[in-house]
Design a protein around this motif. Structure first.
Motif, PDB file in Angstrom:
ATOM      1  N   GLY A 279       4.589   0.489  -5.862  1.00  0.00           N
ATOM      2  CA  GLY A 279       4.332   1.308  -4.674  1.00  0.00           C
ATOM      3  C   GLY A 279       2.968   1.024  -4.094  1.00  0.00           C
ATOM      4  O   GLY A 279       2.150   0.326  -4.693  1.00  0.00           O
ATOM      5  N   SER A 280       2.724   1.561  -2.933  1.00  0.00           N
ATOM      6  CA  SER A 280       1.425   1.353  -2.290  1.00  0.00           C
ATOM      7  C   SER A 280       0.517   2.539  -2.594  1.00  0.00           C
ATOM      8  O   SER A 280       0.905   3.473  -3.303  1.00  0.00           O
ATOM      9  N   HIS A 281      -0.674   2.519  -2.087  1.00  0.00           N
ATOM     10  CA  HIS A 281      -1.547   3.689  -2.205  1.00  0.00           C
ATOM     11  C   HIS A 281      -2.329   3.860  -0.909  1.00  0.00           C
ATOM     12  O   HIS A 281      -2.499   2.910  -0.151  1.00  0.00           O
ATOM     13  N   LEU A 303      -3.355   8.966  -2.561  1.00  0.00           N
ATOM     14  CA  LEU A 303      -1.912   9.145  -2.760  1.00  0.00           C
ATOM     15  C   LEU A 303      -1.378   7.853  -3.354  1.00  0.00           C
ATOM     16  O   LEU A 303      -1.373   6.814  -2.697  1.00  0.00           O
ATOM     17  N   LEU A 304      -0.982   7.934  -4.599  1.00  0.00           N
ATOM     18  CA  LEU A 304      -0.535   6.748  -5.326  1.00  0.00           C
ATOM     19  C   LEU A 304       0.989   6.735  -5.354  1.00  0.00           C
ATOM     20  O   LEU A 304       1.608   7.646  -5.904  1.00  0.00           O
ATOM     21  N   GLY A 305       1.571   5.694  -4.766  1.00  0.00           N
ATOM     22  CA  GLY A 305       3.033   5.579  -4.754  1.00  0.00           C
ATOM     23  C   GLY A 305       3.665   6.557  -3.784  1.00  0.00           C
ATOM     24  O   GLY A 305       3.044   6.997  -2.822  1.00  0.00           O
ATOM     25  N   GLY A 306       4.932   6.905  -4.046  1.00  0.00           N
ATOM     26  CA  GLY A 306       5.658   7.825  -3.166  1.00  0.00           C
ATOM     27  C   GLY A 306       6.582   7.095  -2.211  1.00  0.00           C
ATOM     28  O   GLY A 306       7.539   7.655  -1.708  1.00  0.00           O
ATOM     29  N   SER A 312       2.617   1.996  -9.775  1.00  0.00           N
ATOM     30  CA  SER A 312       1.678   1.844  -8.671  1.00  0.00           C
ATOM     31  C   SER A 312       0.292   1.757  -9.265  1.00  0.00           C
ATOM     32  O   SER A 312       0.032   2.309 -10.332  1.00  0.00           O
ATOM     33  N   GLN A 313      -0.601   1.095  -8.562  1.00  0.00           N
ATOM     34  CA  GLN A 313      -1.968   1.035  -9.074  1.00  0.00           C
ATOM     35  C   GLN A 313      -2.986   0.978  -7.952  1.00  0.00           C
ATOM     36  O   GLN A 313      -2.687   0.556  -6.834  1.00  0.00           O
ATOM     37  N   ALA A 314      -4.174   1.467  -8.258  1.00  0.00           N
ATOM     38  CA  ALA A 314      -5.270   1.440  -7.292  1.00  0.00           C
ATOM     39  C   ALA A 314      -6.556   1.151  -8.057  1.00  0.00           C
ATOM     40  O   ALA A 314      -6.692   1.521  -9.213  1.00  0.00           O
ATOM     41  N   THR A 315      -7.485   0.480  -7.393  1.00  0.00           N
ATOM     42  CA  THR A 315      -8.760   0.148  -8.032  1.00  0.00           C
ATOM     43  C   THR A 315      -9.830   1.113  -7.530  1.00  0.00           C
ATOM     44  O   THR A 315      -9.933   1.366  -6.328  1.00  0.00           O
TER      45      THR A 315
END
Lengths: 469, 158
Positions: A279-281, A303-306, A312-315
């Motif tokens: 997923g995106s973030h 907002l992570l994923g959905g 999903s991942q974010a840095t």
């Protein structure tokens, strides 16, 4: 493995603190340290040398009714598992240096339920920026400040940059001026005191002029979530509606409708393919600063994923404070790469159910606008090179469009042109602003095509009220 | 109208209002995990209920024809809501095990209705009166599906 709770084991409820981890290995070994707290599982890969002790501080977010769990894992499995409990307090903590007997003053002169004093030695002051999250104020002296480690200085600088309150016993004016320079809110929340009886009244006065807390996650959600959600909800409705329309039309023209039997399975498979995977973030960011202040307090909703079912991942920056506000924390994890300059947040998310995190940090930036009060009216001076086109001035419950200004050009609003706050961001700022105080609202976006962290956000520049004490 | 078209019509008949309701709910609930879970749980419960009722409606009071036609019609009823079920799984509102249990229940109802239907063909011409009794059995199944819906929704943890 030995663990020690930071801040003397005290934590403001729901806020972050830190733990000290001491590791010792008889032979060189690669291990993974897992910490389970309110944010999920934090994983830290480590390399332990032979007969060498490794000591470090790690930010954690304890939950009220559950101690944090720490596990040391090798490739063979768990080696050691320990738990650590904290003493939770409702109010933010006031950290008092143990080198001054000021705690007696707090208890005897003007006891206040707003102050939760914690007495600590200089070496026990936070080593990570996140651990300052539950600290409202610091009462210290020059001697304690001079004995801080590099990490402690950096974390304290971050705290002061976010308009933290600090009282210094008999501070030298030159030293005080230096501290003001690297403090947020133009240094007005840093004060010297001579007598112990001054501490409690000073703390209460400074708390009263402290800028408002960052917007709540719900407020930030109202600024941007609906647009993201509408896109996904519309695509789901179109998917189902399109399927039904297609099957009706095809069966209408087909003599033997039974040949359409594989169609529902194919459409379901296509849906699973389309909405599965990484997923995106998205960040929704609210930044507040003051006129002439080079520090900005950044509060973001991540907002992570959905938009898909999957990982999903974010840095995130290493010093960003992180709070899980939606979604089961135990299905998400934080991972510190070996260089520890940043963290990677992983989470398994479902379609339409993003994980939500609130992030807070401090940013350094040069001031582009100056706001002052002239003849009872706000005056805006543009100090940058290219004036933004969408700036709004909020004042006395009205919103004024700021025209494009050239460098050093002054502008004052015409009261007749004031409009009621129209957008969600204007309404949010209006709620956070005292009636007579002016503030600028500047929207910004980061295009997902040019950045790995797509964001929508607003920068608020408040009027500087000056030193009040 | 053959059994396949009949099954398709019945499926469209119940899924169009469901789609309208779901679209409105998705607009209303926002990205709230609990709201979303509740909506998709309700969607699954209604889908399974309508699927089970549709299998009975498909076979009731029809002249007996080739068994392949009946199987084809029942397959339509069972497969038509697959995209809905895929979305329910994607939103994490139900696990694959929950969905399988639901489908097993509907398949059991369909198999039972199918057996009753095939037994109609075995009734001798002089005992045609018994056919009315078998039609009554369909009505009974439909009533039981509706009346005990809370019971099997509980069993399916919906």
């Amino acid at each position: 493995m030995e663990l020690q709770a930071g801040l003397g084991g005290h934590v403001a409820s729901g806020r972050a603190t830190e733990i000290q981890v001491r590791l010792f290995a008889a032979s060189p070994v690669e291990v993974e340290l897992e910490v389970m707290d309110g944010n999920g599982v934090t994983t830290l890969p480590l390399l332990l040398d032979e007969h060498k002790e490794k000591t470090f501080w790690l930010p954690v977010t304890p939950e009220r009714h559950r101690p944090i769990q720490v596990r040391l894992l090798t490739s063979q499995g768990t080696v050691i598992e320990k738990v650590l409990a904290f003493k939770h307090s409702r109010a933010g903590l006031t950290v008092i240096s143990s080198s001054i007997p000021v705690q007696k003053s707090l208890n005897w002169h003007q006891p206040s339920s707003d102050i939760s004093p914690v007495v600590l030695s200089a070496k026990s002051l936070p080593h990570s920026s996140q651990a300052y999250d539950g600290i409202e104020a610091i009462v210290t002296d020059s001697l304690s400040l001079s004995s801080l480690s590099h990490n402690q200085y950096r974390s304290l600088g971050n705290f002061l940059g976010q308009c933290g309150i600090m009282l210094i016993l008999d501070a030298d004016p030159l030293m005080l001026e230096r501290v003001h320079q690297f403090s947020g809110c133009n240094g007005r929340l840093i004060h010297s005191f001579e007598a112990l009886s001054q501490v409690t009244p000073l703390l209460l006065k400074l708390s009263a002029v402290h800028p408002p807390k960052p917007p709540s996650p719900q407020d930030l959600m109202s600024l941007g979530e609906s647009a993201l959600q509408n896109q996904t909800a519309t695509s789901l409705s179109l998917y189902l509606g399109g399927y039904m329309l297609f099957i009706t039309l095809v069966s209408w023209h087909m003599r033997k409708a039974r040949y359409l039997l594989p169609l529902p399975v194919l459409v379901a498979a296509a849906g699973i393919l389309a909405w599965s995977g990484a997923g995106s973030h998205q960040f929704i960011t609210w930044v507040e600063t003051e006129s002439n202040d080079n520090h900005a307090r950044v509060s973001s909703l991540l907002l992570l994923g959905g938009d898909r079912r999957g990982e999903s991942q974010a840095t995130l920056g290493a010093e960003t404070k992180l709070f899980n506000i939606r979604g089961d924390a135990h299905y998400s994890s934080l991972y510190y790469p070996l260089d520890a300059s940043h963290r990677v947040l992983h989470g398994h998310t479902h379609l339409l159910s993003p994980r939500a995190y609130q992030l807070t940090s401090v940013a350094r930036q040069s001031s582009r606008f100056q706001i002052s009060i002239s003849d009872g009216h706000p005056q805006v001076v543009f100090l940058g090179n290219t004036s933004p086109e969408e700036a709004q001035l909020m004042w006395r419950g009205k919103s004024y469009s700021v025209p494009v200004l050239s460098r050093n050009q002054r502008w004052q609003p015409d009261e007749i042109l004031g409009q009621p706050p129209a957008s969600a961001a204007e309404r949010l700022l209006n709620r956070r602003l005292a009636y007579v105080d002016p503030a600028l609202l500047l929207p910004f976006t980061t295009d997902s095509a040019n950045s790995s962290t797509p964001a929508i956000g607003w920068l608020v520049i408040r009027h500087n009220p000056g030193r009040l004490l | 109208m053959n059994q396949s078209r009949h099954a398709l019509t019945i499926s469209l008949f119940y899924s169009l209002p469901l789609l309208t309701w779901l679209s409105a709910q998705l607009d209303y609930i926002g990205w709230s995990a609990t709201g979303q879970q509740s909506v998709f749980h309700q969607l699954l419960a209604i889908l399974l209920l309508f699927q089970a009722m549709a299998t009975v409606l498909l076979l009731i009071n029809k002249p007996v024809n080739k068994w392949q036609h009946d199987v084809s019609g029942l397959s339509y009823i069972l497969l038509f809501p697959m995209p809905f079920l895929a979305l329910i799984w994607l939103t994490g509102s139900a696990s694959l095990l929950d969905l399988t249990r639901g489908l097993v229940l509907v398949v059991s109802v369909a198999a039972f209705a199918f057996l009753i239907r095939r037994s109609t063909a075995l009734i001798p011409a002089r005992l045609k009166i018994l056919e009315s009794g078998l039609s009554l059995a369909y009505v009974l199944i439909a009533v039981m599906i509706w009346n005990y819906r809370e019971l099997w929704w509980d069993w399916l943890a919906l």
